[in-house]
Design a protein around this motif. Structure first.
Motif, PDB file in Angstrom:
ATOM      1  N   LEU A  14       0.854  -1.188   0.000  1.00 26.80           N
ATOM      2  CA  LEU A  14       0.000   0.000   0.000  1.00 26.80           C
ATOM      3  C   LEU A  14       0.884   1.231   0.000  1.00 26.80           C
ATOM      4  CD1 LEU A  14      -2.621   1.676   0.337  1.00 26.80           C
ATOM      5  CD2 LEU A  14      -2.430   1.316   2.805  1.00 26.80           C
ATOM      6  N   SER A  15       0.529   2.204  -0.850  1.00 34.86           N
ATOM      7  CA  SER A  15       1.203   3.497  -0.867  1.00 34.86           C
ATOM      8  C   SER A  15       0.205   4.534  -1.340  1.00 34.86           C
ATOM      9  CB  SER A  15       2.424   3.467  -1.801  1.00 34.86           C
ATOM     10  OG  SER A  15       3.043   4.739  -1.840  1.00 34.86           O
ATOM     11  N   THR A  16      -0.216   5.410  -0.424  1.00 39.36           N
ATOM     12  CA  THR A  16      -1.172   6.453  -0.757  1.00 39.36           C
ATOM     13  C   THR A  16      -0.861   7.689   0.063  1.00 39.36           C
ATOM     14  OG1 THR A  16      -3.549   6.985  -0.967  1.00 39.36           O
ATOM     15  CG2 THR A  16      -2.858   5.739   0.973  1.00 39.36           C
ATOM     16  N   SER A  17      -1.279   8.848  -0.419  1.00 42.67           N
ATOM     17  CA  SER A  17      -0.999  10.113   0.267  1.00 42.67           C
ATOM     18  C   SER A  17      -2.262  10.955   0.306  1.00 42.67           C
ATOM     19  CB  SER A  17       0.122  10.889  -0.447  1.00 42.67           C
ATOM     20  OG  SER A  17       1.297  10.109  -0.523  1.00 42.67           O
ATOM     21  N   ASP A  18      -2.433  11.683   1.395  1.00 43.73           N
ATOM     22  CA  ASP A  18      -3.573  12.583   1.522  1.00 43.73           C
ATOM     23  C   ASP A  18      -3.376  13.463   2.747  1.00 43.73           C
ATOM     24  OD1 ASP A  18      -6.028  13.628   0.652  1.00 43.73           O
ATOM     25  OD2 ASP A  18      -6.816  11.619   0.267  1.00 43.73           O
ATOM     26  N   ALA A  19      -4.158  14.547   2.819  1.00 42.63           N
ATOM     27  CA  ALA A  19      -4.229  15.357   4.039  1.00 42.63           C
ATOM     28  C   ALA A  19      -5.253  14.700   4.949  1.00 42.63           C
ATOM     29  CB  ALA A  19      -4.633  16.790   3.700  1.00 42.63           C
ATOM     30  N   VAL A  20      -4.824  14.213   6.084  1.00 46.35           N
ATOM     31  CA  VAL A  20      -5.673  13.345   6.887  1.00 46.35           C
ATOM     32  C   VAL A  20      -6.085  14.015   8.191  1.00 46.35           C
ATOM     33  CG1 VAL A  20      -4.617  11.280   5.909  1.00 46.35           C
ATOM     34  CG2 VAL A  20      -3.722  12.234   8.032  1.00 46.35           C
ATOM     35  N   ILE A  21      -7.262  13.615   8.663  1.00 52.11           N
ATOM     36  CA  ILE A  21      -7.715  13.967  10.005  1.00 52.11           C
ATOM     37  C   ILE A  21      -7.160  12.956  11.007  1.00 52.11           C
ATOM     38  CG2 ILE A  21      -9.730  14.239  11.497  1.00 52.11           C
ATOM     39  CD1 ILE A  21     -11.309  15.083   9.036  1.00 52.11           C
ATOM     40  N   SER A  22      -7.270  11.676  10.640  1.00 51.99           N
ATOM     41  CA  SER A  22      -6.734  10.617  11.490  1.00 51.99           C
ATOM     42  C   SER A  22      -6.533   9.367  10.650  1.00 51.99           C
ATOM     43  CB  SER A  22      -7.677  10.324  12.671  1.00 51.99           C
ATOM     44  OG  SER A  22      -8.888   9.735  12.190  1.00 51.99           O
ATOM     45  N   ILE A  23      -5.691   8.482  11.162  1.00 52.17           N
ATOM     46  CA  ILE A  23      -5.430   7.184  10.549  1.00 52.17           C
ATOM     47  C   ILE A  23      -5.624   6.140  11.643  1.00 52.17           C
ATOM     48  CG2 ILE A  23      -3.772   5.760   9.292  1.00 52.17           C
ATOM     49  CD1 ILE A  23      -2.350   8.387   8.515  1.00 52.17           C
ATOM     50  N   GLU A  24      -6.427   5.128  11.347  1.00 50.30           N
ATOM     51  CA  GLU A  24      -6.784   4.150  12.362  1.00 50.30           C
ATOM     52  C   GLU A  24      -6.585   2.741  11.835  1.00 50.30           C
ATOM     53  OE1 GLU A  24     -10.850   5.023  13.077  1.00 50.30           O
ATOM     54  OE2 GLU A  24     -10.487   7.043  13.834  1.00 50.30           O
ATOM     55  N   LEU A  25      -6.325   1.820  12.747  1.00 49.51           N
ATOM     56  CA  LEU A  25      -6.310   0.395  12.455  1.00 49.51           C
ATOM     57  C   LEU A  25      -7.504  -0.228  13.146  1.00 49.51           C
ATOM     58  CD1 LEU A  25      -2.523  -0.511  12.874  1.00 49.51           C
ATOM     59  CD2 LEU A  25      -3.815  -0.394  10.739  1.00 49.51           C
ATOM     60  N   ALA A  26      -8.371  -0.852  12.373  1.00 47.62           N
ATOM     61  CA  ALA A  26      -9.566  -1.498  12.911  1.00 47.62           C
ATOM     62  C   ALA A  26      -9.629  -2.908  12.348  1.00 47.62           C
ATOM     63  CB  ALA A  26     -10.822  -0.719  12.542  1.00 47.62           C
ATOM     64  N   GLY A  27      -9.311  -3.898  13.185  1.00 49.48           N
ATOM     65  CA  GLY A  27      -9.250  -5.258  12.687  1.00 49.48           C
ATOM     66  C   GLY A  27      -8.133  -5.378  11.663  1.00 49.48           C
ATOM     67  N   ARG A  28      -8.494  -5.787  10.442  1.00 49.25           N
ATOM     68  CA  ARG A  28      -7.526  -5.880   9.360  1.00 49.25           C
ATOM     69  C   ARG A  28      -7.670  -4.736   8.364  1.00 49.25           C
ATOM     70  NH1 ARG A  28      -7.903 -12.396   8.032  1.00 49.25           N
ATOM     71  NH2 ARG A  28      -7.112 -13.126  10.061  1.00 49.25           N
ATOM     72  N   ASP A  29      -8.355  -3.685   8.751  1.00 49.02           N
ATOM     73  CA  ASP A  29      -8.542  -2.532   7.878  1.00 49.02           C
ATOM     74  C   ASP A  29      -7.695  -1.360   8.355  1.00 49.02           C
ATOM     75  OD1 ASP A  29     -10.352  -3.936   6.386  1.00 49.02           O
ATOM     76  OD2 ASP A  29     -12.119  -3.073   7.355  1.00 49.02           O
ATOM     77  N   LEU A  30      -7.199  -0.604   7.399  1.00 57.63           N
ATOM     78  CA  LEU A  30      -6.552   0.671   7.683  1.00 57.63           C
ATOM     79  C   LEU A  30      -7.501   1.763   7.203  1.00 57.63           C
ATOM     80  CD1 LEU A  30      -2.871   1.629   7.337  1.00 57.63           C
ATOM     81  CD2 LEU A  30      -4.576   3.137   6.337  1.00 57.63           C
ATOM     82  N   ILE A  31      -7.947   2.613   8.115  1.00 55.93           N
ATOM     83  CA  ILE A  31      -8.985   3.594   7.824  1.00 55.93           C
ATOM     84  C   ILE A  31      -8.381   4.986   7.873  1.00 55.93           C
ATOM     85  CG2 ILE A  31     -11.221   4.510   8.522  1.00 55.93           C
ATOM     86  CD1 ILE A  31     -11.808   1.799   9.799  1.00 55.93           C
ATOM     87  N   MET A  32      -8.591   5.755   6.810  1.00 51.33           N
ATOM     88  CA  MET A  32      -8.107   7.126   6.722  1.00 51.33           C
ATOM     89  C   MET A  32      -9.295   8.077   6.680  1.00 51.33           C
ATOM     90  SD  MET A  32      -4.967   6.656   3.983  1.00 51.33           S
ATOM     91  CE  MET A  32      -4.588   8.423   4.057  1.00 51.33           C
ATOM     92  N   ARG A  33      -9.292   9.046   7.591  1.00 47.93           N
ATOM     93  CA  ARG A  33     -10.306  10.099   7.613  1.00 47.93           C
ATOM     94  C   ARG A  33      -9.686  11.363   7.030  1.00 47.93           C
ATOM     95  NH1 ARG A  33     -11.749  10.962  13.500  1.00 47.93           N
ATOM     96  NH2 ARG A  33     -13.136  12.518  12.570  1.00 47.93           N
ATOM     97  N   VAL A  34     -10.370  11.933   6.033  1.00 47.02           N
ATOM     98  CA  VAL A  34      -9.828  13.044   5.257  1.00 47.02           C
ATOM     99  C   VAL A  34     -10.829  14.186   5.254  1.00 47.02           C
ATOM    100  CG1 VAL A  34      -8.991  13.708   2.974  1.00 47.02           C
ATOM    101  CG2 VAL A  34      -8.549  11.423   3.826  1.00 47.02           C
ATOM    102  N   PRO A  35     -10.385  15.446   5.381  1.00 50.86           N
ATOM    103  CA  PRO A  35     -11.316  16.573   5.354  1.00 50.86           C
ATOM    104  C   PRO A  35     -12.028  16.682   4.007  1.00 50.86           C
ATOM    105  CG  PRO A  35      -9.169  17.246   6.189  1.00 50.86           C
ATOM    106  CD  PRO A  35      -8.991  15.877   5.634  1.00 50.86           C
ATOM    107  N   SER A  36     -13.244  17.177   4.064  1.00 51.71           N
ATOM    108  CA  SER A  36     -14.034  17.427   2.861  1.00 51.71           C
ATOM    109  C   SER A  36     -14.171  18.923   2.649  1.00 51.71           C
ATOM    110  CB  SER A  36     -15.425  16.789   2.983  1.00 51.71           C
ATOM    111  OG  SER A  36     -16.274  17.238   1.949  1.00 51.71           O
ATOM    112  N   ALA A  37     -14.359  19.326   1.382  1.00 52.03           N
ATOM    113  CA  ALA A  37     -14.599  20.733   1.089  1.00 52.03           C
ATOM    114  C   ALA A  37     -15.974  21.179   1.574  1.00 52.03           C
ATOM    115  CB  ALA A  37     -14.458  20.993  -0.407  1.00 52.03           C
ATOM    116  N   ILE A  38     -16.849  20.217   1.853  1.00 52.42           N
ATOM    117  CA  ILE A  38     -18.172  20.533   2.382  1.00 52.42           C
ATOM    118  C   ILE A  38     -18.076  20.618   3.901  1.00 52.42           C
ATOM    119  CG2 ILE A  38     -20.587  19.836   2.436  1.00 52.42           C
ATOM    120  CD1 ILE A  38     -20.087  18.163  -0.032  1.00 52.42           C
ATOM    121  N   ARG A  39     -18.472  21.736   4.432  1.00 51.95           N
ATOM    122  CA  ARG A  39     -18.379  21.945   5.876  1.00 51.95           C
ATOM    123  C   ARG A  39     -19.287  20.947   6.599  1.00 51.95           C
ATOM    124  NH1 ARG A  39     -16.641  26.051   9.193  1.00 51.95           N
ATOM    125  NH2 ARG A  39     -17.663  26.218  11.218  1.00 51.95           N
TER     126      ARG A  39
END
Length: 257
Positions: free
Chosen positions: A169-194
């Motif tokens: 895996l190789s990805t880039s973004d402006a993130v709010i948080s990065i989490e490990l949940a079970g076998r998933d890697l979850i990335m939370r990213v800001p939206s342009a919608i408030r």
């Protein structure tokens, strides 16, 4: 790194509403069941503009399915806990994949700070590693984060296999948080919608032998609650204290009749 954020929501249409949509409201006087009314009709999917030709290529590289063997890194026992994260990232600059690779994955300023990690550890862009078995083979993968300009983070996952190391895996973004949940890697990213944010879950795909974005959705965030204003009650009313210095009065008994 994506030039634009796009939403790829996979929404399942709830079918079978006609079968099993009769709700039971309770028992009648004679012990029977009562219906709450007719069930809604099930509506199947309708394809729009069927004459349009299907797309043959993605509009841009999302990074899914991209893997690369990391040269010069040996993991004979499959234990990635012993690896030096900076050495792994530096060796990855020489890796080649099908669509990209090498120093193009990192900006020049990040590469310079990466080379100076030994002399200037405070400015080293490599974050501390995390370890989790994301592929289900009983061995931990190494999860690394690399600080990039504009408050972006490059997230990379490395899998030990065949005595070496493979980037899955190789990805880039402006993130709010990065989490490990079970076998998933979850990335939370800001939206342009408030009031909204993007949430992407990357999961191991055994057929592709890589981490794929299995869920990519935009979610509404709950509104923050206003802080409660404390109620000013003032100081408590003083409790009168009996005067113990006064001469006690002697009661006169009532006359017997």
């Amino acid at each position: 790194m994506r030039p634009r954020r796009r939403v790829r929501c996979r929404t399942a249409l709830a079918l079978g509403a006609a079968a099993g949509a009769v709700l039971l409201a309770g028992c009648g006087g004679g012990g029977g069941l009562r219906s709450t009314g007719p069930a809604p009709h099930a509506v199947g999917p309708a394809r729009l503009w069927p004459e349009l030709p299907p797309a043959s290529a993605a509009p841009y590289d999302y990074g899914e399915g991209e893997t690369a063997r990391i040269p010069g890194i040996e993991v004979p026992d499959g234990d990635v806990h012993r690896l030096d994260p900076v050495a792994v990232v530096r060796a990855g600059l020489k890796a080649r994949s099908e669509r990209s690779g090498g120093a193009k994955d990192l900006p020049p300023d990040t590469v310079r700070r990466l080379d100076a990690c030994g002399e200037e550890p405070a400015s080293c862009p490599v974050l501390r590693p995390y370890f989790r078995d994301l592929t289900g083979d009983g061995k931990d993968e190494m999860v690394l984060g690399i600080r990039l300009p504009d408050q972006q983070i490059s997230v990379r996952v490395y899998k030990p296999e065949a005595g070496g190391l493979t980037r899955i895996l190789s990805t880039s973004d402006a993130v709010i948080s990065i989490e490990l949940a079970g076998r998933d890697l979850i990335m939370r990213v800001p939206s342009a919608i408030r009031g909204y944010e993007y949430r992407t879950a990357w999961s191991w795909d055994d057929r592709q032998r890589a981490m794929l974005p299995t869920r990519d959705e935009i979610l509404r965030m709950p509104s923050p609650r206003a802080p409660r204003t404390p109620v000013e009650t003032g100081p408590p009313n003083p409790v009168p204290v009996p005067d113990t210095t006064a001469t006690p009065s002697v009661g006169v008994p009532a006359e017997r009749r």
